[in-house]
Design an enzyme around this catalytic site. Structure first.
Site, mmCIF file in Angstrom:
data_model
loop_
_atom_site.group_PDB
_atom_site.id
_atom_site.type_symbol
_atom_site.label_atom_id
_atom_site.label_comp_id
_atom_site.label_asym_id
_atom_site.label_seq_id
_atom_site.Cartn_x
_atom_site.Cartn_y
_atom_site.Cartn_z
ATOM 1 N N LYS A 145 -5.788 4.177 3.078
ATOM 2 C CA LYS A 145 -5.407 4.264 1.579
ATOM 3 C C LYS A 145 -6.934 3.907 0.781
ATOM 4 O O LYS A 145 -7.542 3.002 1.115
ATOM 5 C CB LYS A 145 -4.407 3.380 1.317
ATOM 6 N N SER A 200 3.362 3.987 -3.700
ATOM 7 C CA SER A 200 1.988 4.511 -3.925
ATOM 8 C C SER A 200 1.033 5.060 -2.528
ATOM 9 O O SER A 200 0.157 5.799 -2.979
ATOM 10 C CB SER A 200 1.303 3.555 -4.841
ATOM 11 N N SER A 220 5.585 0.329 -1.428
ATOM 12 C CA SER A 220 4.747 1.386 -1.293
ATOM 13 C C SER A 220 4.337 1.903 0.080
ATOM 14 O O SER A 220 3.742 2.845 0.024
ATOM 15 C CB SER A 220 3.387 1.239 -2.070
HETATM 16 N N1 GLN Z 1 6.373 1.869 -6.863
HETATM 17 C C1 GLN Z 1 6.066 0.406 -7.297
HETATM 18 C C2 GLN Z 1 5.585 -0.099 -8.633
HETATM 19 O O1 GLN Z 1 5.282 0.991 -8.972
HETATM 20 C C3 GLN Z 1 5.458 -0.455 -5.963
HETATM 21 C C4 GLN Z 1 4.003 -0.021 -6.143
HETATM 22 C C5 GLN Z 1 3.446 -0.523 -4.664
HETATM 23 O O2 GLN Z 1 4.302 -1.089 -3.832
HETATM 24 N N2 GLN Z 1 2.185 -0.760 -4.770
HETATM 25 O O3 GLN Z 1 4.858 -0.867 -8.815
#
Ligand code: GLN
Length: 486
Positions: A76, A151, A175
């Protein structure tokens, strides 16, 4: 060959049926053919990958082969890779080339793992669909009109589309697990502190954790083995021994008590998700597990708590992007203040700005007690709920996400709807416990659905065992997205 898992490829490399350079070239070709459709990669590190593969082949020739030696992986784009751009899918880091490797990258390289490139994500890991990337929209390999989750959407899509053998993602509120569920792969968020975050670009430091996205549970254990463990460079990393996670690769859940929290099966959940998850629970029950209804009574506060804590921490972490030290700087400012303002206004996208503003507000004097402090107290209650639940059960089973992947564009105008995508994953981060998502079936539209297995702190081995038992008694993980082979 690109379809192989880590352990299958390892066997072939070990028997010298194939070289790492050959497989790496096959994967680079696969990326060149498939990625224009999927757009999982932000950077393909062609030369570095070939060099890494040649190095791995030399290691293998001298008899030094460990489970990741010669295996092509992808990372990532929020984990630092020396000499390879690390953008966090943000304009503000568009041309940032780190002078060092994150500890996880270092560990992979030390084992002879090959880094193919860097994967798309929501900007600074804020989002659930990868639509917040400033550069491109990643598509779900199962249906190109649908989001891959987020994400770590690039990390999940690349594994599902066989554009890498496995990948790393990061998980602050879901994420890794939510995109894994959306793309039909395995994804694990380890216990807070289990994997070093040195070199992971910080989003919300009390929640962030790095973990594997893989084609099967065995690969998850292998990749976790490589990245887990104490690191003096990360003060939050846990100085506790790391077992060999492959010990969890046992097909047996007889007598294990699986807790099913009643608060997780509520209105608003997609009925197909509910059905598939219950089908999964029944599979484990038939294999001898005992199903027990449990309660996590503060679940309803998780989203609100998370969005105060994560925005507060993000506003503080993101203060360092000021156009001075590194990264993007706005052109021709009149003075220093305008340089800061313009750099940050142009450099960050709308979701990141929203969170910086919310977080700054939550931390401002006079409001701190009402928001951040209150949220921290509720967080303690949520953590306590898990501690109590784990007195009655060995692991907890829930859906990973309330719906299968949704259509691109469907939720971009409605941040609250987007935030609800993580309703089942967020409390796990707040409590700091480990959880894994494994494929448990498909919707009638052919989109993957995931089941989440949550464990006690540092009991990754147990959730691996439940996940492995489930996987080996079902064949959801064998289905492949309808992409052209080459
Ligand atoms: N979707 C969640 C957010 O927008 C989690 C994101 C993540 O785990 N990095 O914060």
């Amino acid at each position: 060959m690109y379809r192989l898992t880590i352990h299958e490829l390892h066997d072939r490399l070990k028997r010298k049926e194939v070289s790492s350079q050959e497989v790496t070239e096959v994967l680079l070709k696969r990326i060149a053919e498939i990625d224009p459709k999927i757009k999982a990669y932000l950077t393909v590190a062609q030369q570095e990958a070939i060099r890494g593969a040649q190095e791995a082949d030399r290691m293998i020739a001298t008899g030094r082969i460990s489970p990741l030696t010669g295996i092509p992986l992808a990372i990532k784009d929020n984990m630092c890779t020396r000499g390879i751009k690390t953008t966090c899918a943000s304009k503000i880091l568009e041309n940032f080339v780190p002078p060092f490797d994150a500890t996880v990258v270092n560990r992979i390289k030390a084992e002879g793992g090959v880094i193919l490139g860097k994967l798309n994500m929501d900007e600074f890991a804020m989002g659930s669909s990868t639509e917040n990337s400033r550069f491109t929209i990643t598509r779900n390999p199962w249906n190109l009109q649908v989001i891959p989750g987020g994400s770590s959407g690039g990390s999940a899509a690349a594994v599902a589309a066989d554009e890498c053998i496995a990948s790393l993602g990061s998980d602050t509120g879901g994420s890794i697990r939510q995109p894994a569920a959306c793309c039909g792969v395995v994804g694990m968020k380890p216990t807070y502190g289990r994997v070093s975050r040195y070199g992971l670009v910080a989003f919300a430091s009390s929640l962030d954790q790095i973990g594997p996205l893989t084609k099967d549970v065995e690969d998850c254990a292998i990749l976790l083995n490589a990245i887990a463990g104490y690191d003096p460079l990360d003060s939050t990393s846990a100085d506790t021994p790391t077992p060999d996670y492959r010990r969890g690769l046992v097909k047996d859940v007889k007598g294990w008590v699986l807790g099913v929290p009643k608060e997780f099966f509520v209105e608003g959940m997609d009925p197909e998700v509910e059905e598939r998850v219950w089908d999964g629970i029944r599979v484990l029950q038939e294999l001898g597990a005992v199903i027990k209804e449990i309660s996590l009574p503060h679940t309803g506060y998780a989203i609100a708590t998370y969005y105060i804590i994560c925005t507060a921490e993000a506003s503080s972490n993101l203060a360092r992007y000021d156009g001075v030290k590194y990264g993007f700087r706005a052109q021709d400012p009149r003075d220093l203040m305008e340089m800061y303002l313009e750099t940050r206004s142009q450099g960050f996208g709308p979701e990141v700005k929203r969170r910086i503003m919310l977080g700054t507000y939550a931390l401002s004097s006079g409001y701190y007690d009402a928001y951040y402090k209150k949220a921290s107290q509720v967080r303690t209650l949520i953590k306590g709920n898990f501690e109590e639940a784990f007195r009655e059960c060995d692991v907890i089973i829930t859906p990973t996400s309330p719906t299968p992947a949704f259509r691109i564009g469907e939720k971009v105008q409605d941040p609250l709807q987007m935030y609800l995508s993580d309703i089942f994953t967020i409390s796990v981060n707040l409590a700091g416990v480990p959880a894994i998502s494994v494929p448990c079936g498909f919707s009638s539209d052919g989109l993957p659905i995931g089941v989440q297995i949550i464990g006690r702190p540092f009991e990754e081995e147990r959730i691996i065992q439940v996940a492995y038992t489930f996987e080996q008694n079902t064949d959801h993980h064998k289905r492949k997205p309808p992409l052209p082979p080459h």
